[in-house]
Scaffold this motif. Structure first.
Motif, PDB file in Angstrom:
ATOM      1  N   ARG A  32     -45.080   1.594  75.462  1.00 47.02           N
ATOM      2  CA  ARG A  32     -46.374   2.221  75.767  1.00 47.02           C
ATOM      3  C   ARG A  32     -46.744   3.254  74.717  1.00 47.02           C
ATOM      4  N   GLU A  33     -45.787   4.072  74.322  1.00 50.83           N
ATOM      5  CA  GLU A  33     -46.065   5.098  73.305  1.00 50.83           C
ATOM      6  C   GLU A  33     -46.385   4.454  71.961  1.00 50.83           C
ATOM      7  N   GLY A  34     -45.684   3.366  71.643  1.00 52.20           N
ATOM      8  CA  GLY A  34     -45.979   2.659  70.402  1.00 52.20           C
ATOM      9  C   GLY A  34     -47.366   2.069  70.399  1.00 52.20           C
ATOM     10  N   TRP A  35     -47.777   1.515  71.548  1.00 47.49           N
ATOM     11  CA  TRP A  35     -49.121   0.935  71.637  1.00 47.49           C
ATOM     12  C   TRP A  35     -50.189   2.020  71.527  1.00 47.49           C
ATOM     13  N   ALA A  36     -49.924   3.168  72.149  1.00 47.96           N
ATOM     14  CA  ALA A  36     -50.873   4.279  72.055  1.00 47.96           C
ATOM     15  C   ALA A  36     -51.015   4.748  70.614  1.00 47.96           C
ATOM     16  N   ASP A  37     -49.906   4.826  69.886  1.00 47.56           N
ATOM     17  CA  ASP A  37     -49.960   5.221  68.477  1.00 47.56           C
ATOM     18  C   ASP A  37     -50.735   4.196  67.663  1.00 47.56           C
ATOM     19  N   PHE A  38     -50.474   2.923  67.935  1.00 51.17           N
ATOM     20  CA  PHE A  38     -51.191   1.867  67.217  1.00 51.17           C
ATOM     21  C   PHE A  38     -52.686   1.963  67.470  1.00 51.17           C
ATOM     22  N   GLY A  39     -53.066   2.279  68.695  1.00 52.50           N
ATOM     23  CA  GLY A  39     -54.483   2.379  69.027  1.00 52.50           C
ATOM     24  C   GLY A  39     -55.207   3.473  68.276  1.00 52.50           C
ATOM     25  N   GLU A  40     -54.470   4.482  67.814  1.00 49.28           N
ATOM     26  CA  GLU A  40     -55.090   5.592  67.097  1.00 49.28           C
ATOM     27  C   GLU A  40     -55.534   5.219  65.696  1.00 49.28           C
ATOM     28  N   VAL A  85     -36.968  -4.200  58.338  1.00 43.62           N
ATOM     29  CA  VAL A  85     -37.240  -3.810  56.950  1.00 43.62           C
ATOM     30  C   VAL A  85     -38.741  -3.706  56.730  1.00 43.62           C
ATOM     31  N   ALA A  86     -39.481  -4.725  57.227  1.00 39.25           N
ATOM     32  CA  ALA A  86     -40.934  -4.719  57.063  1.00 39.25           C
ATOM     33  C   ALA A  86     -41.571  -3.548  57.801  1.00 39.25           C
ATOM     34  N   ALA A  87     -40.937  -3.102  58.877  1.00 35.22           N
ATOM     35  CA  ALA A  87     -41.513  -2.027  59.693  1.00 35.22           C
ATOM     36  C   ALA A  87     -41.146  -0.634  59.188  1.00 35.22           C
ATOM     37  N   THR A  88     -40.358  -0.535  58.129  1.00 34.26           N
ATOM     38  CA  THR A  88     -39.914   0.783  57.656  1.00 34.26           C
ATOM     39  C   THR A  88     -41.089   1.686  57.319  1.00 34.26           C
ATOM     40  N   GLY A  89     -42.141   1.124  56.743  1.00 33.47           N
ATOM     41  CA  GLY A  89     -43.322   1.917  56.431  1.00 33.47           C
ATOM     42  C   GLY A  89     -43.956   2.515  57.678  1.00 33.47           C
ATOM     43  N   PHE A  90     -43.890   1.793  58.782  1.00 35.25           N
ATOM     44  CA  PHE A  90     -44.451   2.315  60.026  1.00 35.25           C
ATOM     45  C   PHE A  90     -43.594   3.435  60.603  1.00 35.25           C
ATOM     46  N   TYR A  91     -42.289   3.392  60.340  1.00 38.79           N
ATOM     47  CA  TYR A  91     -41.446   4.512  60.761  1.00 38.79           C
ATOM     48  C   TYR A  91     -41.882   5.783  60.033  1.00 38.79           C
ATOM     49  N   GLU A  92     -42.212   5.638  58.749  1.00 41.32           N
ATOM     50  CA  GLU A  92     -42.676   6.795  57.985  1.00 41.32           C
ATOM     51  C   GLU A  92     -44.008   7.302  58.527  1.00 41.32           C
ATOM     52  N   LEU A  93     -44.912   6.378  58.887  1.00 38.08           N
ATOM     53  CA  LEU A  93     -46.177   6.807  59.477  1.00 38.08           C
ATOM     54  C   LEU A  93     -45.935   7.523  60.803  1.00 38.08           C
ATOM     55  N   ALA A  94     -44.990   7.001  61.593  1.00 41.94           N
ATOM     56  CA  ALA A  94     -44.679   7.634  62.876  1.00 41.94           C
ATOM     57  C   ALA A  94     -44.128   9.037  62.668  1.00 41.94           C
ATOM     58  N   VAL A 246     -48.607  -7.083  66.156  1.00 48.29           N
ATOM     59  CA  VAL A 246     -47.279  -6.928  66.749  1.00 48.29           C
ATOM     60  C   VAL A 246     -46.378  -6.050  65.888  1.00 48.29           C
ATOM     61  N   LEU A 247     -46.407  -6.249  64.576  1.00 46.70           N
ATOM     62  CA  LEU A 247     -45.483  -5.512  63.714  1.00 46.70           C
ATOM     63  C   LEU A 247     -45.693  -4.005  63.760  1.00 46.70           C
ATOM     64  N   PRO A 248     -46.925  -3.499  63.587  1.00 42.25           N
ATOM     65  CA  PRO A 248     -47.081  -2.035  63.688  1.00 42.25           C
ATOM     66  C   PRO A 248     -46.777  -1.515  65.087  1.00 42.25           C
ATOM     67  N   TRP A 249     -47.128  -2.293  66.116  1.00 41.19           N
ATOM     68  CA  TRP A 249     -46.819  -1.872  67.481  1.00 41.19           C
ATOM     69  C   TRP A 249     -45.310  -1.709  67.656  1.00 41.19           C
ATOM     70  N   LEU A 250     -44.549  -2.721  67.228  1.00 38.88           N
ATOM     71  CA  LEU A 250     -43.095  -2.639  67.357  1.00 38.88           C
ATOM     72  C   LEU A 250     -42.516  -1.564  66.444  1.00 38.88           C
ATOM     73  N   GLY A 251     -43.124  -1.351  65.282  1.00 36.58           N
ATOM     74  CA  GLY A 251     -42.651  -0.302  64.391  1.00 36.58           C
ATOM     75  C   GLY A 251     -42.731   1.065  65.047  1.00 36.58           C
ATOM     76  N   TYR A 252     -43.886   1.357  65.640  1.00 33.92           N
ATOM     77  CA  TYR A 252     -44.034   2.628  66.348  1.00 33.92           C
ATOM     78  C   TYR A 252     -43.121   2.687  67.560  1.00 33.92           C
ATOM     79  N   ALA A 253     -43.041   1.586  68.321  1.00 37.50           N
ATOM     80  CA  ALA A 253     -42.207   1.578  69.526  1.00 37.50           C
ATOM     81  C   ALA A 253     -40.739   1.795  69.170  1.00 37.50           C
ATOM     82  N   THR A 254     -40.289   1.190  68.056  1.00 36.90           N
ATOM     83  CA  THR A 254     -38.898   1.374  67.627  1.00 36.90           C
ATOM     84  C   THR A 254     -38.639   2.833  67.281  1.00 36.90           C
ATOM     85  N   TRP A 255     -39.617   3.490  66.665  1.00 37.54           N
ATOM     86  CA  TRP A 255     -39.466   4.913  66.357  1.00 37.54           C
ATOM     87  C   TRP A 255     -39.266   5.724  67.641  1.00 37.54           C
TER      88      TRP A 255
END
Length: 264
Positions: A32-40, A85-94, A246-255
């Motif tokens: 849920r938090e990852g989806w909220a971040d993606f929505g921003e 690996v592909a989601a590492t950039g989204f961890y940095e954004l998070a 899906v990828l950015p959503w999961l990236g944020y959710a993983t963070w």
């Protein structure tokens, strides 16, 4: 010093990092938090995430009708091993969003200036090697059931796989072996790359923490792995384009899952 602080640099942490017990509620909260971040920041994130499905499409076109046709489905499934690996950039954004810093697609490149880039590269290389190992295993499994002959076309290959005993045998064995590779990737990546983006620790420390997270929370970690796999499959069905969401959503959710698993 300014660059180190901006990129999340910190004094080197202990090689032993405790992990928290996770619950099913934590998984739901992380999603849920990852989806909220993606929505921003949907626009910037979709733009950046399109790189991943584009690579998938190019790989599919290269394999279809050629000598790699029989590896098309293992290749598509194996992309899940490279997802962290592909989601590492989204961890940095998070991380930037968490600290109240500006975060957009152009900040993906900031990781290249991170003092942790070599440690991130080590974990990425391990996951890439795992993907390569899976592709070799998939080729050997195909050869064991179908020999060294290449399929005439993708359509005929699918029919043969779904309507013959050897085809179903290959499916069963391939899924069993693929599960072992996926389990290894889960153990190595559930918290390691977010931790390397967040803290100045070694790749070894991050990998040990990730493995400990799975060891302490086996049921929850398995549920997380199945959820990630299911979402990646759903995102891959419409020509890989769904992965741009899906990828950015999961990236944020993983963070967020990392934040719940590893004490600050």
């Amino acid at each position: 010093m300014a660059v180190t602080q901006a990129m999340g640099g910190a004094p080197a942490a202990s090689t032993h990092t405790p992990v928290n017990a996770l619950t099913e509620a934590d998984l739901g909260a992380a999603l849920r938090e990852g989806w909220a971040d993606f929505g921003e920041k949907r626009g910037d994130l979709i733009f950046a995430a399109l790189i991943y499905p584009a690579i998938g499409l190019l790989a599919a076109f290269a394999a279809n009708g050629g000598p790699m046709t029989h590896l098309l489905f293992p290749m598509a499934a194996g992309f899940a091993l490279l997802g962290p690996v592909a989601a590492t950039g989204f961890y940095e954004l998070a991380r930037r969003r968490e600290q109240g810093l500006e975060s957009g697609w152009r900040h993906f490149g900031d990781l290249l200036k991170s003092p942790q880039i070599d440690q991130i590269g080590i974990v990425a290389a391990i996951l890439i090697a795992l993907f390569a190992g899976w592709m070799v295993a998939a080729g050997l499994i195909y050869a064991a059931f179908f020999g060294l002959n290449e399929p005439a076309s993708l359509g005929s290959f699918i029919r043969e796989v779904l309507t013959s005993a050897r085809g179903w045998g290959m499916i069963v064995v391939g899924n069993a072996v693929g599960f072992l590779f996926a389990l290894a990737a889960l153990c190595l990546s559930i918290t390691s790359l977010p931790m390397l983006v967040d803290r100045k620790v070694s790749a070894g420390t991050a990998l040990r923490t990730s493995i400990e997270t799975v060891r302490r929370n086996p049921a929850v970690a398995l549920r997380w792995g199945l959820t990630v796999a299911a979402l990646l499959v759903i995102g891959s069905i419409p020509a890989f384009l769904g992965l741009a969401v899906v990828l950015p959503w999961l990236g944020y959710a993983t963070w967020h899952l990392y934040r719940k698993a590893v004490p600050a």
